[in-house]
Design an enzyme around this catalytic site. Structure first.
Site: not given
Ligand code: UDX
Length: 449
Positions: A92, A128, A155-156, A266, A271, A274, A337
């Site tokens: 989505t 989602t 789904e998480f 920080a 990005g 999701c 990430k």
């Molecule tokens: C996220 C949710 O965590 C997950 O539960 C959902 O199903 C989908 O979206 P994801 O997109 O895989 O998962 O990444 P996530 O690990 O949550 O990180 C998201 C972004 O936040 C990354 O760009 C990461 O670098 C950033 N981030 C994360 C930070 O900048 N600081 C943090 O402390 C944690």
């Protein structure tokens, strides 16, 4: 799977990231699974045990599932006929030029599933979606296939931990119809319990609720995570203005277990496929529902997040003596990430592109995202290793905190650059070690040396 819970026939429609992992995981749990996707190339890939994306542990899981004979892939929706449970796992994305979610794939997949859905079967949405979607789809199911039912089961999973998150989730959420299981209707909860028998038996917390709550659980969770990241990044802005240190601040407030230290890193911000699109779609939906004020704070969460990227470019300019023109810049990391090859809305690439636009000679490297960068960001100079990226560099930027970058030896690495200047966009490097090796170290929200 225990004796009392015989395996089910399951279809999974949409074999992208979510669907492929879900299909293989359901086979791992003992079910007989068919994965259906309209993309013939993807189906061919998966059926051959090849993984079209980077996800630790998934290759082994897929191979095991295929070898067991319990998992097949096809483009033919007819193969889903007769399955007890049909999972809807299509994407989505954000609509072009709008905040709202694009439901084209959800609508199309539902239409094709309605052609094969039989009475007594359960259609389960995992995508989602904007709150209200499940109720609307349930009406379509009731009209077309009396005796079938719809449930919403968000789904998480996190990229990089998708297998673990699918097989051992921290909670199960079932959105079920009001009279589920009564008067001979499909008992959605009982059927989902059979699907997830192994997971339920582990004592995983379960929330059984209505459609709207189940849909909102997902967007609320992602909004909370995004807010937590932007909160600490807002604190980083203040730290920059006052000379305080955001990393120590995060450690100190994180010791309060009501706050917690997780998601308080920080840096360059969030990005991926999701968090950014989900908070925007949530705002758009709130607007449609006349409740936009409730989520105006998410606009600020988004703004704080985007400002970090601009700040990073400014910091690079500052350390390059006020001009980026002709400066050689190494960018370590392109994925949004670590442990992912996903470059959707990647803060690292956004920064790299801005630096290049402003005249810098940028070289990007990443251990996994190379193919994606070459395919979608052909204008960027992508190289294979951090050493190549950093050759004669005026400054090195760490923008995605891969382990291999965190573990670089600053003394050896320092030999390839022109000037030992590093900007730690993820607050992930051992500052003392880099400074001891003669590097000028700067980071977002941190005190200058
Ligand atoms: C996220 C949710 O965590 C997950 O539960 C959902 O199903 C989908 O979206 P994801 O997109 O895989 O998962 O990444 P996530 O690990 O949550 O990180 C998201 C972004 O936040 C990354 O760009 C990461 O670098 C950033 N981030 C994360 C930070 O900048 N600081 C943090 O402390 C944690």
């Amino acid at each position: 799977m225990s004796e009392r819970t015989p395996p089910l026939r399951i279809s999974v429609v949409g074999c992208g990231y979510l669907g492929a992992v879900h299909a293989a995981s359901m086979a791992e749990l003992g079910h007989e699974v068919v994965g259906v996707d309209t993309d013939a190339e993807k189906v061919e890939f998966l059926a051959a045990g090849r993984v079209p994306f980077f996800e630790p542990g998934f290759s082994d899981l897929l191979r095991r599932a295929l070898d067991s004979g319990r998992l097949t892939f096809t483009t033919d929706i007819a193969a889903a006929t007769g399955a007890a449970v049909h999972f809807l796992c299509v994407g989505t994305p954000q609509r072009r030029g709008e905040y709202a979610a694009d439901l084209t794939y959800v609508e199309a997949a539902t239409s094709s599933l309605l052609d094969v859905l039989g009475p007594g079967e359960l259609l389960v949405g995992k995508s989602t979606v904007p709150v209200g979607t499940a109720a609307r789809l349930a009406e379509r199911v009731a009209e077309r296939v009396p005796g079938a039912a719809l449930a919403w089961n968000p789904e998480f999973l996190r990229e990089g931990y998708a297998v673990q998150d699918t097989l051992h989730p921290d909670r199960l959420v079932y959105g079920v119809p009001a009279l589920s299981g009564l008067d001979g209707t499909v008992d959605a909860e009982a059927l989902l319990d059979r699907v997830y028998a192994t997971i339920v038996a582990e004592g995983t917390p379960k929330v059984v609720t209505d459609y709207a709550t189940a849909e909102m659980v997902k967007t609320a969770a992602n909004s909370f995570l995004a807010t937590k990241i932007s909160f600490i990044n807002a604190m980083a802005e203040l730290c920059e203005a006052t000379g305080a240190d955001v990393k120590q601040l995060a450690d100190a407030i994180g010791h309060d277990d009501r706050i917690g230290r997780k998601f308080l890193n920080a840096g360059l911000g969030f990005g991926g496929g999701c968090l950014p699109k989900d908070i925007r779609a949530f705002m758009a939906r709130a607007g449609e529902l006349g409740a936009d004020q409730a989520l105006t704070f998410l606009r600020e969460v988004d703004n704080i997040n985007m400002r970090r990227r601009i700040r990073m470019v400014e910091l690079a300019r500052q350390v390059c003596d006020g001009s980026l023109l002709g400066k050689r810049i190494a960018v370590l990391g392109a994925a949004f990430k670590p442990d992912s090859d996903d470059i959707r809305d990647s803060p690292a690439l956004n920064v790299a592109a801005q630096l290049q636009l402003q005249g810098a000679d940028v070289r990007v490297t990443d251990p996994a995202a190379g193919d994606n960068v070459r395919k979608h960001w052909g204008q960027l100079d992508f190289v294979a290793s951090p050493e190549e990226a950093a050759e004669n560099a005026d400054v090195v930027l760490l923008l995605t905190e891969w382990r291999q970058y965190r573990e670089l030896d600053p003394a050896t690495f320092g030999k390839v650059v022109r000037t030992r200047r590093v900007l730690d966009g993820r607050n992930a490097l051992d500052r003392e070690a880099w400074e001891a090796a003669g590097w000028a170290y700067r980071a977002l929200g941190r005190r200058n040396a």
